[in-house]
Scaffold this motif. Structure first.
Motif, PDB file in Angstrom:
ATOM      1  N   SER A  17       0.838  -1.206   0.000  1.00 44.02           N
ATOM      2  CA  SER A  17       0.000   0.000   0.000  1.00 44.02           C
ATOM      3  C   SER A  17       0.873   1.257   0.000  1.00 44.02           C
ATOM      4  CB  SER A  17      -0.947  -0.005   1.202  1.00 44.02           C
ATOM      5  OG  SER A  17      -0.198  -0.097   2.402  1.00 44.02           O
ATOM      6  N   HIS A  31      -3.819   5.500  -5.720  1.00 46.37           N
ATOM      7  CA  HIS A  31      -4.387   5.833  -4.412  1.00 46.37           C
ATOM      8  C   HIS A  31      -5.433   6.918  -4.615  1.00 46.37           C
ATOM      9  CE1 HIS A  31      -0.789   3.816  -2.777  1.00 46.37           C
ATOM     10  NE2 HIS A  31      -0.171   4.460  -3.736  1.00 46.37           N
ATOM     11  N   SER A 148      -6.330   2.058  -1.931  1.00 50.29           N
ATOM     12  CA  SER A 148      -5.088   1.805  -2.665  1.00 50.29           C
ATOM     13  C   SER A 148      -5.207   0.507  -3.448  1.00 50.29           C
ATOM     14  CB  SER A 148      -3.886   1.709  -1.712  1.00 50.29           C
ATOM     15  OG  SER A 148      -3.700   2.906  -0.986  1.00 50.29           O
ATOM     16  N   ARG A 176      -3.804   3.874   3.133  1.00 56.01           N
ATOM     17  CA  ARG A 176      -3.249   4.792   2.147  1.00 56.01           C
ATOM     18  C   ARG A 176      -2.115   5.584   2.794  1.00 56.01           C
ATOM     19  NH1 ARG A 176      -7.667   8.784   0.957  1.00 56.01           N
ATOM     20  NH2 ARG A 176      -6.899   9.657   2.888  1.00 56.01           N
TER      21      ARG A 176
END
Length: 188
Positions: A17, A31, A148, A176
């Motif tokens: 992520s 994202h 994400s 995120r």
């Protein structure tokens, strides 16, 4: 114009992520940041000039052929990659090595945010000569929605190959990176 952080940085991400991480020296991520989050942070319509990620563990391997793009979406989450054909390339580096602390990516030209659209940040880099793990950590936030998405190839892979890839080792996350934007703030 000023800087505002989206999220509190309540956690960290040392996995996919985090667009600066990769187990194989390549990654393609997107994202989403909802308009409501930008508005709540005090942003109004106008130019966004930079984005910053807060790195807590930098590692030693540079990201080869890093590109960062920005665009908008009507979608409210990242279950699938968003079509990036209309995205603006805002930052590139042939070899970018993050440092501990704020890593400010100054846009090569401002992105004009309309004040209502959700924005998508896309990060991509790949090294055709390495499969080394890029161990690095950024501050991050859990989100109540899928924020994400990533792909990567489990082999030495050039950016030109991974950047259009939206299927290999696909995973989504409700976490995120904590992004700090420089942009048009509304006086309160």
């Amino acid at each position: 114009t000023g800087d505002q952080q989206i999220g509190t940085g309540a956690t960290t991400s040392a996995t996919y992520s985090n667009p600066f991480y990769s187990a194989w020296s390549n990654i393609h991520t997107q994202h989403i940041v909802r308009a409501s989050e930008l508005l709540a942070a005090g942003f109004g319509p106008g130019d966004i000039n930079s984005v910053s990620l807060n790195v807590t563990s930098a590692g030693t391997l540079p990201m080869i052929d890093l590109s960062v793009k920005i665009g908008t979406t009507a979608d409210a989450s990242m279950e699938t990659f968003k079509n990036n054909a209309s995205f603006q390339t805002i930052f590139t580096s042939s070899s970018f090595l993050p440092v501990v602390g704020a890593n400010v990516l100054n846009f090569n030209s401002p992105f004009n945010w309309d004040g209502t659209s959700n924005i998508v940040l896309e990060f991509c880099h790949g090294n055709s000569a390495s499969t080394s793990t890029m161990s690095r950590t950024v501050t991050a936030d859990n989100t109540s929605y899928v924020s994400s998405i990533k792909t990567h190839v489990s082999a030495a892979t050039a950016a030109a190959t991974i950047c259009p890839n939206i299927t290999t080792n696909l995973l989504t996350y409700s976490v995120r990176p904590t992004f700090t934007f420089n942009g048009q703030l509304v006086c309160s």
